[in-house]
Write an enzyme that holds these catalytic residues in place. Sequence first.
Site, PDB file in Angstrom:
ATOM      1  N   MET A  15      33.922 -15.360 -24.582  1.00  0.00           N
ATOM      2  CA  MET A  15      32.606 -14.728 -25.354  1.00  0.00           C
ATOM      3  C   MET A  15      31.684 -14.083 -24.617  1.00  0.00           C
ATOM      4  O   MET A  15      31.431 -14.725 -23.298  1.00  0.00           O
ATOM      5  CB  MET A  15      31.837 -16.032 -26.069  1.00  0.00           C
ATOM      6  CG  MET A  15      31.058 -15.291 -26.852  1.00  0.00           C
ATOM      7  SD  MET A  15      30.162 -16.961 -27.831  1.00  0.00           S
ATOM      8  CE  MET A  15      28.726 -15.969 -28.639  1.00  0.00           C
ATOM      9  N   SER A  16      31.022 -13.046 -24.857  1.00  0.00           N
ATOM     10  CA  SER A  16      30.443 -12.136 -23.813  1.00  0.00           C
ATOM     11  C   SER A  16      29.093 -13.010 -23.359  1.00  0.00           C
ATOM     12  O   SER A  16      28.508 -13.681 -24.197  1.00  0.00           O
ATOM     13  CB  SER A  16      30.181 -10.720 -24.380  1.00  0.00           C
ATOM     14  OG  SER A  16      29.208 -11.012 -25.332  1.00  0.00           O
ATOM     15  N   LYS A  17      28.782 -12.774 -22.228  1.00  0.00           N
ATOM     16  CA  LYS A  17      27.537 -13.348 -21.741  1.00  0.00           C
ATOM     17  C   LYS A  17      26.410 -12.747 -22.105  1.00  0.00           C
ATOM     18  O   LYS A  17      25.402 -13.291 -22.192  1.00  0.00           O
ATOM     19  CB  LYS A  17      27.648 -13.269 -20.104  1.00  0.00           C
ATOM     20  CG  LYS A  17      28.653 -14.356 -19.506  1.00  0.00           C
ATOM     21  CD  LYS A  17      27.892 -15.871 -19.266  1.00  0.00           C
ATOM     22  CE  LYS A  17      28.756 -16.636 -18.912  1.00  0.00           C
ATOM     23  NZ  LYS A  17      28.706 -18.032 -19.103  1.00  0.00           N
ATOM     24  N   ARG A  18      26.443 -11.439 -22.502  1.00  0.00           N
ATOM     25  CA  ARG A  18      25.418 -10.483 -22.852  1.00  0.00           C
ATOM     26  C   ARG A  18      25.772  -9.941 -24.166  1.00  0.00           C
ATOM     27  O   ARG A  18      27.044  -9.458 -24.263  1.00  0.00           O
ATOM     28  CB  ARG A  18      24.985  -9.690 -21.693  1.00  0.00           C
ATOM     29  CG  ARG A  18      24.498 -10.011 -20.467  1.00  0.00           C
ATOM     30  CD  ARG A  18      23.079 -10.011 -20.148  1.00  0.00           C
ATOM     31  NE  ARG A  18      22.629 -10.675 -18.670  1.00  0.00           N
ATOM     32  CZ  ARG A  18      22.892 -11.846 -18.819  1.00  0.00           C
ATOM     33  NH1 ARG A  18      23.138 -12.701 -19.563  1.00  0.00           N
ATOM     34  NH2 ARG A  18      22.677 -12.527 -17.343  1.00  0.00           N
ATOM     35  N   PHE A  57      22.530 -15.289 -27.262  1.00  0.00           N
ATOM     36  CA  PHE A  57      21.693 -16.172 -26.652  1.00  0.00           C
ATOM     37  C   PHE A  57      21.016 -16.914 -27.611  1.00  0.00           C
ATOM     38  O   PHE A  57      20.628 -16.441 -28.831  1.00  0.00           O
ATOM     39  CB  PHE A  57      20.228 -15.412 -25.907  1.00  0.00           C
ATOM     40  CG  PHE A  57      20.960 -14.777 -24.768  1.00  0.00           C
ATOM     41  CD1 PHE A  57      21.646 -15.504 -23.796  1.00  0.00           C
ATOM     42  CD2 PHE A  57      20.631 -13.361 -24.442  1.00  0.00           C
ATOM     43  CE1 PHE A  57      22.376 -14.678 -22.491  1.00  0.00           C
ATOM     44  CE2 PHE A  57      21.409 -12.747 -23.362  1.00  0.00           C
ATOM     45  CZ  PHE A  57      21.942 -13.343 -22.679  1.00  0.00           C
TER      46      PHE A  57
END
Length: 502
Positions: A266-269, A278
């Site tokens: 899963m992408s961090k950003r 987030f």
Amino acid sequence: MTVRVRFAPSPTGFLHVGGLRTALFNWLFAQKMGGTFILRLEDTDQKRYTPGGVRAIVEGLQWLGLQWNEGPDKASLRQMQGDEDWAGAPDVGGPYGPYIQSLKVKRHQAAAQELIEKGMAYRCDCTAERLAQVREGQKARKEQTRYDRHCRFKQPGEVDPNQPHVVRLAVPLEGSTTVHDLIRGEITVDYSQLDDFVILKSDGFPTYHLAAMVDDHDMQITHVLRGDEWLPSLPRHYLIYQAFGWEPPAFAHLPVILNPSGKGKMSKRKATSADAVFVTEFRDEGYLPEALRNFLALVGWAPGSGNEQEIFALDELIQLFSLAHVNPAPAAFSYDKLDWMNGMYIRALPADELAKRIYPFLIKAGVEVDTERLLKITPDIQERLVTLSDAVEATDFLFVEDVSPNPVQLIGKGLTKESTLAILKQAEQIIDAFEPFEAEPLELAFRSAAEAAGMKPGPFFTPMRVAVTGKAVSPPLFGSIVALGREKTIARLKNAQQLLAG
Ligand code: GLU
């Protein structure tokens, strides 16, 4: 033994939903076992520290309802360098503080010194150039790149402790270690696979490996539940415990979270897509914390024994939670499922509570909210909302002076300008005198009117819907009319007639 677990994020600015899942599993485990849930801020990597980082963590945990039993107190938050991050954080404290890693640097330095004295660690003053050369040579020989232990066998005093240097752990030269993970079982690693890794950096700060192990030991952590990305480091962590002569805690590495497609982490950003990653993004999009919490509990865990249930009250979740049912396989993050679950939670709320939750989203969108109208429309939109922010578009017609219907939409399928005008006129007359001014009886009256006109209700209602809401698709029409009020409804019906006639 009382269970003591910790969530140990680095305050890098945002709380990723993967970190929140780790926090949730720790919290659930602590609740289930009657244990203690500890928040520790791991801010020793100065490069990664960002102002606002603490706030993101504190707000994220509190929003999800994951209150910690021990954690930074106000004084140490204030002492933490950087910013006013501590402002909104609760003053928790506890007997094993400070719970902020950078405030324990002296302790970490002393721990490194202890290992040097025991012969378990050594100072290394190899320059970056030398290390690069070693690496190039190893690459050229197609060997595994690693530190060549150049400083390990130097005479005491040969490395000047007052000159820049790092401290490395002296990994046993032979043999192997078997580490135990509660989710994956035993893993045996040959020491030849490990190099003499750095435990204290040249800036005097500990690496994660040293700081986290010392802190876990000092805080008497019994179970370390952390992200899967730390599994490869587990043999090193065992070595640190062995070097000190300490008993390691139990470890459980939680499965990695994949993109919805199941391909890739899963992408961090948030990249280009609209998908939140987030915690603040989920909050601002209008996911309910209890829905996100329920959803995240199922990312990598399931109640097991054929229990297919997906919606859990919090108590139930705590009762059912067990590390034995954490699945080691990577877990895909399904936004569709989260949307579904959020909708389920929205529909389960009492309407007035839902209105209360919608309210800030409307305010944020700049809407001048009439709370009475909001309360009236809420039950009508409750069925359709996926997130709270959907309410902005669904209710916009209620909070503006006028709407601007599109004449083409007003006329609708199978109608002419004349028949549309007639419907609008009739609607105005019915509404003007109608008692009780409530959705159900109004709808019955209009269904009869449609029948009398030889029309299906849908097409008959279209001109009214467009006139009143300005849209061809709206919340249930009669609920909308009641929420808007008799006077405004009539004004809008008249406006629409003028628009057509003009
Ligand atoms: N500070 C580490 C991180 O943010 C914590 C890992 C751990 O739980 O030990 O990844």
